[in-house]
Design an enzyme around this catalytic site. Structure first.
Site, PDB file in Angstrom:
ATOM      1  N   HIS A   1       0.550  -0.835   0.270  1.00  0.00           N
ATOM      2  CA  HIS A   1      -0.423  -0.436  -0.200  1.00  0.00           C
ATOM      3  C   HIS A   1       0.937   1.558  -0.113  1.00  0.00           C
ATOM      4  O   HIS A   1       2.145   1.088   0.218  1.00  0.00           O
ATOM      5  CB  HIS A   1      -1.021   0.291   1.228  1.00  0.00           C
ATOM      6  CG  HIS A   1      -1.734  -1.241   1.010  1.00  0.00           C
ATOM      7  ND1 HIS A   1      -3.392  -1.240   1.905  1.00  0.00           N
ATOM      8  CD2 HIS A   1      -1.904  -2.207   0.854  1.00  0.00           C
ATOM      9  CE1 HIS A   1      -3.618  -1.928   1.650  1.00  0.00           C
ATOM     10  NE2 HIS A   1      -3.463  -3.097   1.071  1.00  0.00           N
TER      11      HIS A   1
ATOM     12  N   GLU B   1       0.947   3.502   1.528  1.00  0.00           N
ATOM     13  CA  GLU B   1       1.528   4.445   3.319  1.00  0.00           C
ATOM     14  C   GLU B   1       3.015   3.583   3.505  1.00  0.00           C
ATOM     15  O   GLU B   1       3.892   3.866   3.754  1.00  0.00           O
ATOM     16  CB  GLU B   1       0.519   3.766   3.901  1.00  0.00           C
ATOM     17  CG  GLU B   1      -0.631   4.847   4.026  1.00  0.00           C
ATOM     18  CD  GLU B   1      -1.811   4.261   2.976  1.00  0.00           C
ATOM     19  OE1 GLU B   1      -2.763   4.658   3.626  1.00  0.00           O
ATOM     20  OE2 GLU B   1      -1.871   3.723   2.037  1.00  0.00           O
TER      21      GLU B   1
END
Length: 151
Positions: A55, A57
């Site tokens: 992801h 992040e």
């Protein structure tokens, strides 16, 4: 109503999200900032990397830890285009991110102000400051456009 200019860091995160979309990934982007300077970026890449943890992040946090030579990102900010999921919220906690800024809310998969509300759990040992809705319109439009093209 006055519309404020989009913060520089959210512009960087949106650029990463657009790169993800260009690669066929869900358009989510992130940037880690330390002392007013971007030190790492990330974009969604689970399909491209065959990695469900890829992801935006997580990618940005991993890179920031390498840049700083420390798994603790104390004093850092994370700017991301979409409300983090439970996995990413957990990574934010473990990295000790000081402040989280995100664009669009995610009522289905988000875990900050929706769903699990990770930072509100009694067991959560670190709680970053959270600022939502920054670049919300741009982030949401990018996501809507991406999914509209796939239908």
């Amino acid at each position: 109503m006055t519309r404020w200019p989009l913060p520089e860091y959210m512009q960087i995160a949106l650029a990463q999200a657009k790169e993800a979309a260009d690669s066929g990934e869900v358009p989510i982007g992130a940037v880690v900032v330390k002392e007013g300077r971007p030190i790492a970026t990330g974009r969604n890449g689970p399909r491209e990397r065959c990695d469900p943890t890829s992801h935006a992040e997580i990618e940005a946090i991993r890179e920031a830890a390498r840049v700083l030579g420390n798994e603790r990102l104390e004093g850092c900010e994370l700017w991301v285009t979409l409300e983090p999921c439970a996995m990413c919220a957990g990574a934010i906690v473990h990295a000790r991110i000081a402040r989280l800024y995100y664009g669009a809310s995610d009522p289905k998969g988000g875990a900050v102000e929706h769903g699990a509300r990770v930072f509100e759990q009694e067991q959560c040992l670190h709680r970053p400051e959270v600022y939502s809705g920054i670049g919300e319109t741009e982030s949401a439009e990018l996501l809507r456009g991406f999914f509209r093209e796939r239908r």
